[in-house]
Enzyme design. Structure first.
Site, PDB file in Angstrom:
ATOM      1  N   ARG A  52       0.841  -1.211   0.000  1.00  6.92           N
ATOM      2  CA  ARG A  52       0.000   0.000   0.000  1.00  6.92           C
ATOM      3  C   ARG A  52       0.874   1.258   0.000  1.00  6.92           C
ATOM      4  O   ARG A  52       0.562   2.241  -0.659  1.00  6.92           O
ATOM      5  CB  ARG A  52      -0.952  -0.002   1.211  1.00  6.92           C
ATOM      6  CG  ARG A  52      -1.984   1.116   1.137  1.00  6.92           C
ATOM      7  CD  ARG A  52      -3.072   0.982   2.179  1.00  6.92           C
ATOM      8  NE  ARG A  52      -2.555   1.116   3.534  1.00  6.92           N
ATOM      9  CZ  ARG A  52      -3.290   0.949   4.636  1.00  6.92           C
ATOM     10  NH1 ARG A  52      -4.563   0.643   4.536  1.00  6.92           N
ATOM     11  NH2 ARG A  52      -2.753   1.088   5.832  1.00  6.92           N
ATOM     12  N   LYS A 151      -2.645   7.004   1.021  1.00  2.80           N
ATOM     13  CA  LYS A 151      -2.402   7.301   2.442  1.00  2.80           C
ATOM     14  C   LYS A 151      -1.318   8.372   2.508  1.00  2.80           C
ATOM     15  O   LYS A 151      -0.145   8.086   2.744  1.00  2.80           O
ATOM     16  CB  LYS A 151      -2.013   6.016   3.173  1.00  2.80           C
ATOM     17  CG  LYS A 151      -2.242   6.110   4.666  1.00  2.80           C
ATOM     18  CD  LYS A 151      -2.180   4.749   5.301  1.00  2.80           C
ATOM     19  CE  LYS A 151      -2.065   4.841   6.801  1.00  2.80           C
ATOM     20  NZ  LYS A 151      -3.147   5.542   7.473  1.00  2.80           N
ATOM     21  N   GLU A 184     -16.092   6.480   6.029  1.00  6.71           N
ATOM     22  CA  GLU A 184     -15.229   5.836   7.032  1.00  6.71           C
ATOM     23  C   GLU A 184     -15.083   6.783   8.204  1.00  6.71           C
ATOM     24  O   GLU A 184     -15.708   7.845   8.227  1.00  6.71           O
ATOM     25  CB  GLU A 184     -13.870   5.487   6.414  1.00  6.71           C
ATOM     26  CG  GLU A 184     -13.101   6.692   5.884  1.00  6.71           C
ATOM     27  CD  GLU A 184     -11.772   6.325   5.231  1.00  6.71           C
ATOM     28  OE1 GLU A 184     -11.213   5.279   5.544  1.00  6.71           O
ATOM     29  OE2 GLU A 184     -11.303   7.132   4.392  1.00  6.71           O
TER      30      GLU A 184
HETATM   31  N1  PMP Z   1      -9.202   4.843   7.183  1.00  4.65           N
HETATM   32  C1  PMP Z   1      -8.313   5.809   7.469  1.00  4.65           C
HETATM   33  C2  PMP Z   1      -8.592   7.198   7.038  1.00  4.65           C
HETATM   34  C3  PMP Z   1      -7.136   5.500   8.169  1.00  4.65           C
HETATM   35  O1  PMP Z   1      -6.248   6.448   8.446  1.00  4.65           O
HETATM   36  C4  PMP Z   1      -6.926   4.161   8.593  1.00  4.65           C
HETATM   37  C5  PMP Z   1      -5.710   3.813   9.401  1.00  4.65           C
HETATM   38  N2  PMP Z   1      -4.564   3.772   8.674  1.00  4.65           N
HETATM   39  C6  PMP Z   1      -7.873   3.191   8.258  1.00  4.65           C
HETATM   40  C7  PMP Z   1      -8.999   3.579   7.548  1.00  4.65           C
HETATM   41  C8  PMP Z   1      -7.671   1.759   8.628  1.00  4.65           C
HETATM   42  O2  PMP Z   1      -6.676   1.187   7.823  1.00  4.65           O
HETATM   43  P1  PMP Z   1      -5.777  -0.030   8.320  1.00  4.65           P
HETATM   44  O3  PMP Z   1      -6.704  -1.111   8.719  1.00  4.65           O
HETATM   45  O4  PMP Z   1      -4.957  -0.380   7.151  1.00  4.65           O
HETATM   46  O5  PMP Z   1      -4.975   0.479   9.472  1.00  4.65           O
END
Ligand code: PMP
Length: 291
Positions: A52, A151, A184
């Protein structure tokens, strides 16, 4: 305990770990990052997180000056140097030092930083009680402006929503997309259960493709729970039987109230509890060994 931080091939003590104020990561949020966890001496889903990171970097035309295998080794080395077996790992690649203009071509070398630290998570009590979350008025970035799948170091959109949560004394905020669909939370993905079906917003709504989200979808299917990636609105969520959030730091955390509405019976539901257990078991079994 002294903490060593990896910066561009060197290890420096936390107190001495510094970057230039001309780094475009600092000036403009121009860079990408990952949050990863280690459990009992193993790094959970390391390859997925690295993949990622490289995808995010590619999307912003940022060249990571290390090969994926090399970066993987550096992550493990940083953990070893700090004697950490249960840890939170923050991997940052910033555009690097440039001038005061926006032009990324003026930044000849990207910076790679690895911070490893003890994990700070929600108190265990909240995993039993569930969170009371609110909906922020700040909408999630529209993908055509800044795709939430990247990200990036620019988290101001999420921070604005987090400020709203804090002002309303809530630990997390749900963010909608511009079309009023649930997207989210500020740092977590969201799931709900309705008529025993597990729903989560599809990537097209404009969300981060959470690694924990992917794991949960897989675990639910193994438990013969029907999973649907479908858009849903707040009104639908208010009527859910169960709700929970997923993220590397939070893992799976139940939600028992949304905007003051009680979800289900106001306690973590059966499917949520089962997935929490399955997820915790998995984190202890799987992962890249640190040693
Ligand atoms: N959405 C956002 C905006 C985030 O910052 C995160 C954390 N990184 C997640 C979802 C969850 O992602 P992950 O399960 O890969 O940590």
């Amino acid at each position: 305990m002294s903490l060593w931080v990896y910066i561009d091939g060197r290890y420096v003590l936390k107190e001495e770990a510094k970057i230039s104020i001309f780094d475009h990561g600092f000036l403009y949020g121009d860079g990408v990052f990952e949050g990863i966890r280690a459990y009992g001496g193993r790094v959970f889903k390391l390859s997925e997180h690295l993949q990622r990171l490289y995808n995010s970097a590619k999307a912003i035309a940022l060249k990571i000056p290390l090969k994926e295998e090399e970066l993987k080794e550096k992550v493990l080395e940083t953990l070893r140097k700090n004697n950490l077996t249960d840890a939170y790992i923050r991997l940052i690649v910033s555009r690097g030092e440039g001038d005061l203009g926006l032009d990324p071509h003026k930044c000849p070398r990207a910076s790679v930083i690895i911070i490893t630290d003890k994990i700070k998570i929600y108190p265990e009590e909240l995993y039993k009680k569930g969170l009371a979350v609110i909906t922020a008025s700040t909408r999630r970035n529209i993908p055509s402006a800044l795709d939430p799948q990247i990200k990036s170091l620019n988290y101001l959109n999420n921070i604005l929503a987090k400020i709203e949560a804090k002002l309303r004394e809530a630990p997390e905020a749900i963010m909608l997309n511009k079309d009023d669909y649930v997207a989210e939370c500020t740092g977590d993905n969201i799931f709900m259960v309705k008529e025993k079906i597990l729903f989560t917003p599809p990537l097209g709504v404009g969300i981060l493709k959470g690694i924990t989200r992917d794991v949960v979808i897989e675990l639910a299917r193994e438990e013969n729970v029907l999973v649907k990636e479908e858009p849903f609105t707040l009104a639908t969520l208010y009527g859910a039987e169960e709700c929970f959030l997923t993220g590397t730091a939070a893992e799976i955390i139940p939600v028992t109230r949304v905007d003051g509405r009680v979800i289900g019976r106001g306690e973590p539901g059966i499917i949520t509890k089962k997935l929490i257990k399955r997820f915790r078991d998995l984190t202890l079994r799987e992962g890249v060994p640190i040693y």
